[in-house]
Design an enzyme around this catalytic site. Structure first.
Site, PDB file in Angstrom:
ATOM      1  N   LYS A 231      41.952  31.376  36.922  1.00 40.31           N
ATOM      2  CA  LYS A 231      42.093  30.597  38.030  1.00 40.31           C
ATOM      3  C   LYS A 231      42.890  29.299  37.928  1.00 40.31           C
ATOM      4  CE  LYS A 231      38.715  31.602  41.759  1.00 40.31           C
ATOM      5  NZ  LYS A 231      37.557  32.394  41.099  1.00 40.31           N
ATOM      6  N   ARG A 232      43.317  29.064  36.780  1.00 39.87           N
ATOM      7  CA  ARG A 232      44.299  28.099  36.481  1.00 39.87           C
ATOM      8  C   ARG A 232      45.434  28.249  37.179  1.00 39.87           C
ATOM      9  NH1 ARG A 232      43.880  28.037  30.890  1.00 39.87           N
ATOM     10  NH2 ARG A 232      46.082  27.655  30.759  1.00 39.87           N
TER      11      ARG A 232
END
Ligand code: GLU
Length: 530
Positions: A276-277
């Site tokens: 999700k970065r």
């Protein structure tokens, strides 16, 4: 048959997620392949997540990638095929084009409210006055008991019509919840997954209208798709659990449901859900890192789709994708986001560029680099054309080795400053100082005799190779260097002189880029130091 209409419905979070791009691309390809319409609408009802400028950024990204819309939200009102265009009330400078708008959810609040009220009136939905604390408590208990998080219908069962009216009159905060029928199996077709079934006893009475008057995704999405005459809802697998709610809403409103296609999850190479970065998933970051739009589109298209059994083609233009794309070749299993594959696809696309195109696209990446900045300053007196030609020569020899544009010049910085002098590096095998000097002097003589007009890569290679094959400086070593299968006696010291590096392109290529004057100067300089 109705004209096919697909839509991309992003929430403006500030960047375009690769998963979002995959959804947009498949919706685009499917529409274009079938002579249909592709449109963009904005799901901006989550006010907590509002990000200034995000809508504009999203549109810019889609435009940059070439995913043109027939309808919906645009940054320009000019569109030949559609004359109905209005500037958005909430986003000045953003236009809504087409006759099925508004295409921005925050501009449809009254419409959603009206439909929510209608559902209540018809007994398909009900007011819920439960406080967040009560709901939280209930959720905790359910989690502890390992039960599914299902609303207990307290307000449906315990709040009389009278009380509802009283609460409304007193402006008590409320939400509106859908009434899910119990003991029913809802069945539907998904283009990718086939027949899907949902047991309604496991489906909660989802909130349709929030206490701030904004609709939830479920209500807004169904009303929009109806209003915009969407024929195919193409979206990520994370929305599959919403399908029964949506099917019920279509039923309650008496509308025909569109067809659904839920796209496979995107996974990291270790099969976990895609990181999700933001740096790993924002399309804009890949563009900034020097991935070409063609490569990004090509790569994203392959995340869950392939052109069919036996097809080996891996490099596709957007037009080719339109021609070949088919939802029936989208698979169910999660698709692995493999950056190595993206690098490879990007390198293939970089190879296709003309030097002029490569230069135009690379310049901004050069301009960020310190080695380029100092070089540029040192060559202030040179004409733009001279500098441009120099960079183009560098790009010519780097082109086949680049994986992305931000790498330009990186591994060949000796083109931008003097080469390091390292006597041990200059030696071919255990050659003596004397032999080293002789070798470099030989190169110098050979190169001095090549005229400026003849200073081409091919000539340099041909002449230097011929010389390298001649009897080298020391007879004894000649036999050895021949055995080693190399022409290192002459070529290694030359290359190491020009570059100061263990690894680099060939001496011919380096001499060609550096030009006669600089090549000779580097040689003389080194000879003087031995
Ligand atoms: N706003 C949702 C998303 O960003 C849209 C899902 C849909 O396409 O219906 O995933």
């Amino acid at each position: 048959m109705n004209k096919i209409r697909t839509r991309f419905a992003p929430s403006p979070t500030g960047y375009l997620h690769v998963g979002g791009l995959r959804t947009a691309l498949y919706a685009y390809l499917f529409a274009k392949k079938n002579d249909g319409d592709f449109l963009l609408k904005i799901e901006d009802t989550d006010r907590k997540r509002f990000v200034e400028g995000a809508v504009e950024k999203l549109i810019n990204s889609l435009d940059f990638l070439g995913l043109e819309r027939n309808e919906g939200v645009m940054l320009s009102k000019v569109l030949s095929s559609n004359t109905n265009s209005q500037e958005s009330k909430n986003y000045p400078g953003v236009f809504e084009v087409g006759e099925y708008g508004p295409y921005i959810q925050s501009e449809k609040l009254e419409i959603y409210k009206k439909y929510a009220d209608e559902l209540v009136k018809n007994g398909y939905a009900y007011y819920c006055f439960c406080e967040p604390e009560r709901l939280e408590e209930m959720r905790k208990e359910q989690t502890a008991k390992k039960q599914p998080p299902i609303y207990d219908r307290f307000c449906l069962q315990n709040v009389s019509e009278e009380e509802v009216n009283k609460n409304l009159k007193n402006n008590c905060p409320y939400t509106i919840r859908i009434k899910v029928p119990h003991d029913e199996i809802i069945e539907a077709d998904d283009i990718i997954r086939g027949r899907v079934k949902f047991n309604t006893n496991l489906v909660t009475d989802q909130i349709l209208l929030k206490s701030d008057g904004f609709p939830t995704y479920h209500l807004a999405s169904v009303i929009d798709d109806h209003d915009m005459q969407t024929t195919h809802v193409i979206r990520g697998e994370e929305w599959l659990p919403s399908m029964p709610i949506h099917i019920l809403l279509y039923r309650y409103f008496g509308w025909e449901a569109p067809k659904f296609a839920h796209l496979p999850l995107l996974l990291n190479p270790d099969k976990s859900k895609l990181s999700k970065r933001q740096g790993d998933v924002a399309v804009e970051d890949y563009i900034k890192k020097g991935y070409l739009k063609e490569a990004i589109i090509n790569f994203v298209a392959m995340l869950g789709w392939n052109p069919g059994k036996g097809e080996t083609q891996e490099i596709f233009t957007l037009e080719e994708l339109v021609e070949k794309f088919d939802l029936s070749h989208v698979h169910k299993a999660g698709a692995v986001f493999d950056i190595k594959k993206l690098d490879w696809i990007n390198s293939q696309w970089i190879k296709k560029l003309s030097i002029e195109e490569l230069y135009q696209k690379s310049l901004e990446f050069f301009e960020e680099k310190e080695f380029y900045k100092s070089w540029n300053m040192k060559h202030e007196a040179c004409s733009t054309e001279e500098k441009e030609n120099y960079l183009k020569k560098i790009l010519t020899i780097e082109q086949d080795r680049l994986q992305n544009l931000s790498e330009v010049g990186e591994s060949n910085q000796f083109f931008f400053h003097d080469a390091n002098f390292d006597k041990e590096l200059l030696r071919w095998k255990d050659m003596s100082d004397e032999d080293l000097k002789k070798s470099l002097e030989k190169s110098l003589t050979v190169l001095e005799n090549i005229t400026d007009e003849n200073w081409t890569r091919e000539n340099l290679e041909k002449i230097l190779m011929e010389k390298a094959d001649e009897k080298p400086a020391s007879l004894a070593r000649f036999a050895e260097s021949r055995r080693a299968g190399g022409r290192g006696e002459l070529l290694w010291p030359l290359r190491a002189t020009l570059t100061g590096e263990k690894k680099s392109p060939s001496p011919f290529e380096c001499a060609w880029v550096l030009g006669k004057e600089e090549t000779l100067s580097r040689l003389k300089n080194t000879i003087g130091k031995i």
